[in-house]
Design a protein around this motif. Structure first.
Motif, short mmCIF file in Angstrom:
data_model
loop_
_atom_site.label_atom_id
_atom_site.label_comp_id
_atom_site.label_asym_id
_atom_site.label_seq_id
_atom_site.Cartn_x
_atom_site.Cartn_y
_atom_site.Cartn_z
N LEU A 172 0.83 -1.20 0.00
CA LEU A 172 0.00 0.00 0.00
C LEU A 172 0.87 1.25 0.00
N ALA A 173 1.92 1.24 0.81
CA ALA A 173 2.82 2.39 0.89
C ALA A 173 3.52 2.64 -0.44
N TYR A 174 3.75 1.58 -1.21
CA TYR A 174 4.37 1.76 -2.53
C TYR A 174 3.48 2.60 -3.43
N LYS A 175 2.18 2.33 -3.41
CA LYS A 175 1.27 3.12 -4.24
C LYS A 175 1.26 4.58 -3.81
N TYR A 176 1.35 4.82 -2.50
CA TYR A 176 1.27 6.18 -1.98
C TYR A 176 2.64 6.68 -1.51
N ARG A 177 3.70 6.22 -2.16
CA ARG A 177 5.05 6.57 -1.72
C ARG A 177 5.32 8.06 -1.78
N ASP A 178 4.72 8.77 -2.74
CA ASP A 178 4.92 10.22 -2.80
C ASP A 178 4.28 10.91 -1.60
N ASP A 179 3.14 10.39 -1.16
CA ASP A 179 2.49 10.91 0.04
C ASP A 179 3.40 10.75 1.26
N TYR A 180 3.97 9.57 1.40
CA TYR A 180 4.84 9.30 2.55
C TYR A 180 6.10 10.16 2.51
N ARG A 181 6.64 10.37 1.31
CA ARG A 181 7.81 11.25 1.19
C ARG A 181 7.43 12.67 1.60
N ARG A 182 6.28 13.13 1.15
CA ARG A 182 5.83 14.48 1.48
C ARG A 182 5.66 14.65 2.99
N ALA A 183 5.17 13.61 3.65
CA ALA A 183 4.94 13.68 5.09
C ALA A 183 6.20 13.36 5.90
N GLY A 184 7.27 12.93 5.22
CA GLY A 184 8.52 12.62 5.92
C GLY A 184 8.47 11.35 6.72
N VAL A 185 7.66 10.37 6.26
CA VAL A 185 7.55 9.09 6.96
C VAL A 185 8.42 8.06 6.24
N PRO A 186 9.38 7.47 6.92
CA PRO A 186 10.34 6.57 6.26
C PRO A 186 9.82 5.14 6.11
#
Length: 279
Positions: free
Chosen positions: A177-191
């Motif tokens: 799931l995180a792969y699909k939303y990886r840009d979201d996680y990068r934006r939020a600074g979540v590793p």
């Protein structure tokens, strides 16, 4: 849906509640309706409380991600202090009733399930390391083991081995799931894993872990399950997971990864239902 119900993350906690029930029905020689109801109540309160606390603690992350920006706290539907009080009351009730209604050993696992999700994963690891899900994943073990301890009065090696079917499934599912939303996680600074390694490496790691998880689930059922109906349920989920996992590993496309994620969703549910069917 009422925002206070959304805080409980019903789409997530139902699987943990099912894991508790599966552990109990699998291990109990003579399942008791009152015990089962108490277990379900405790599991609902403790997992729901942990989920609500996660909403409170991660409200800044949720606000920065498009996928979660409409959740109750970033959307302004619930005040942070109300969410915190709500989460703590539910958590305290769930843990206290775990000890009072279920007993010391099941109560300990109820507490550990809450602790690994609310404290280890949410507070300590989530924003610091991509290993967050590997630490928090022990909450999945604890839910099954709590139910098992209630039914059997103890926890043995094969209960621990079965519980790791949940543990191995969690990171492969969440990272897909995180792969699909990886840009979201990068934006939020979540590793999360897909944000700290290259995309091809992330696809390979997640796909291989997904395949390993499916193989482990099938192995655990063959070793400790039994029965044609349960076997058919587990095999259906495992075959779909392996097929889509192999396809994602071979093609390394976003579409293939999403298909793998969707196909991996039912396999753990089918495994738990199979354990219940053969109890």
């Amino acid at each position: 849906m009422n925002p206070y119900l959304i805080l409980l993350k019903p789409r997530i906690i139902w699987l943990l509640i099912l894991a508790s029930l599966a552990g109990y029905l699998y291990s109990a020689r003579q399942p008791n309706i009152a015990q089962a109801f108490s277990l379900l109540l405790v599991a609902f309160l403790s997992t729901g409380g942990a989920a609500a606390f996660n909403h409170y603690w991660e409200r800044d992350i949720d606000a920065a991600m498009r996928r979660t920006a409409k959740r109750p706290l970033p959307a302004g539907l619930v005040e942070p202090r109300n969410a915190l009080a709500y989460s703590l009351v539910l958590s305290a009730l769930g843990i206290a009733l775990g000890f009072l209604l279920l007993g010391p050993l099941p109560g300990l696992f109820v507490f550990l399930g809450w602790f690994f999700y609310a404290v280890v994963y949410t507070v300590i690891l989530k924003k610091r390391t991509w290993l967050n899900i590997l630490g928090g994943g022990f909450a999945g073990n604890a839910t099954f083991l709590g139910g098992y301890a209630l039914g059997a009065g103890t926890v043995d090696l094969h209960a621990v081995l079965i519980s790791f079917a949940i543990y191995l499934w969690i990171p492969s599912h969440i990272w897909a799931l995180a792969y699909k939303y990886r840009d979201d996680y990068r934006r939020a600074g979540v590793p999360m894993l897909p944000t700290v390694v290259g995309e091809k490496a992330a696809v390979a790691i997640i796909s291989l872990l997904n395949l390993a998880s499916a193989a482990y689930i099938m192995t655990m059922y063959l070793a400790f399950g039994g029965g044609l109906l349960g076997g058919a349920l587990v095999a259906a989920g495992v075959v779909a997971t392996i097929a889509t996992g192999a396809y994602a590993l071979a093609t390394k496309t976003d579409e293939a990864m999403w298909k793998m994620y969707k196909a991996s969703s039912p396999v753990l549910t089918l495994f738990l239902l199979a354990l219940i069917a053969n109890a």
